[in-house]
Design a protein around this motif. Structure first.
Motif: not given
Length: 386
Positions: A21-23, A288-297, A299-305
């Motif tokens: 959903r973040e991507l 709930s923590d898994a959701e936060a980690q998924g969104a954070h990962a 955002r890290s991918v988007l940053s790398s691109l």
């Protein structure tokens, strides 16, 4: 970056769905979810709370459809050097970035503990998946005043004991530790919860399960002290282990932005990810923590691109709770054995968890407003400092 940039997300549970959903908010990339063929993605939170007892049907735990294309298959193996993965169907896919969000699997009972007849009876289960919940539900529906043995008194075992008791079951909660749940709740909360267990359900603490047999139509569970407990259903609640395809076959070590420490363009989030802080490794397996980690990962991918700024280092900040008999356990951030724990009050119990003079988590029993107040004041909307 063109739409040909391919981001694959393995898994569509809490972490995988949040990553997708973040991507999906970025039209210039093309994320694809790889989802197991046999199972529709679902929310694990109501499995023991509602599906197992019949309050919800299985389909009501299903997650909303993802806003991106998906492939219904399972991943046989990943080749991080070639940046490809092979599916069970034989297909091969290339990726520019890969997020592994495959979650966890329950720890099994020790080998040779459970007899083949007991396993085949459908009366021995975990309570980790929808299938597990439906297995529990089937036994409860066909058995009058069922006797349920729960082995393990961490978060799931402790909470499920009260849920099934309220559903009319005769519950025995057993654990090898004299004061179970220390790793999940900390010693102070675990001590209070142990007393609550003893006055609410039958307990058998401090003795390990050695054998689980089917004798005629009932289970017989034998323990190291020689006691044998008869039950209609046995639930193993011994925690979880990371689950991932080859070459990892388990935990994936990640850095502070959830990038794999060993392979470029690979990220991991949720129950499969193992973090390191100041030489200490840790893992959190909460929805709930898994959701936060998924969104954070994501955002890290988007940053790398080149589509976003680099996110701050990941810090656990999710709020979660469990109703355990007459007590409400509430926690925020990182509350494991990670540093120094200090009791702000004992009645109700409010604990702060710190490391190197920094607050990393807050927890408490029957102190929801206190915990959430500390979370808001000390941690802010960005979460607990880690």
């Amino acid at each position: 970056m063109s739409r040909s940039t391919r981001i694959l997300v393995i898994g569509a549970g809490a972490a995988g769905s949040a990553a997708i959903r973040e991507l999906a908010q970025h039209e210039e990339i093309s994320p694809t979810a790889i989802i197991e063929t046999e199972v529709a993605p679902y929310n694990r939170t109501p499995i023991n709370k509602a599906v197992a007892t019949g309050l919800l049907d299985a389909y009501q735990a299903h997650l909303p459809a993802l806003p991106v294309p998906s492939i219904r298959d399972s991943v046989h193996a990943v080749d991080p050097l070639e940046e490809t993965l092979r599916l069970r169907s034989g297909a091969r896919l290339d990726y520019d970035a890969l997020i592994v969000a495959t979650g966890s699997a329950p720890h099994s009972l020790p080998p040779n503990t459970t007899s083949p007849a007991a396993l085949d009876s459908g009366r021995v289960t975990h309570l980790h998946s929808l299938d597990d919940a439906l297995r529990v539900r089937a036994v409860l529906e066909r058995t009058r005043s069922p006797r349920v043995l729960i082995y393990g008194a961490g978060m799931i075992g402790a909470e499920t004991a009260g849920i099934l008791r309220d559903a009319g079951c005769r519950v025995t909660l057993a654990a090898s530790s004299p004061i179970p749940g220390v790793s999940a709740f900390g010693s102070q909360a675990a001590g209070q919860l142990s007393q609550a267990h003893r006055v609410t359900v039958d307990t058998h603490f401090g003795h390990a399960l050695t054998r689980l047999d089917l004798v005629e139509s009932e289970l017989h569970a034998a323990f190291t002290d020689g006691r044998v407990i008869a039950a209609d259903l046995a639930i193993s609640a011994l925690g979880t282990r990371p689950l991932s395809p080859s070459p990892w076959g388990g935990a994936i070590a990640v850095d502070s932005r959830l990038r794999s420490r060993d392979h470029e363009n690979v990220y991991a989030a949720g129950g499969v990810a193992v973090h390191e802080t100041d030489g200490t490794t840790w893992r959190i397996d909460h929805w709930s923590d898994a959701e936060a980690q998924g969104a954070h990962a994501a955002r890290s991918v988007l940053s790398s691109l080149g589509h976003a700024d680099a996110p701050e280092p990941y810090r656990p900040c999710a709020l979660y709770s469990a109703q355990i008999h007459q007590h409400l356990y509430v926690a925020a951030g990182h509350t494991g054995r990670f540093g120094t724990t200090r009791a702000l009050s004992t009645s109700p119990l409010v604990l702060t968890h710190g490391r190197a003079d920094r607050l990393v988590g807050v927890s408490g029993l029957d102190a929801g407003s206190d915990v959430m107040g500390l979370f808001r004041v000390e941690c802010g909307r960005a979460g607990v400092a880690g």
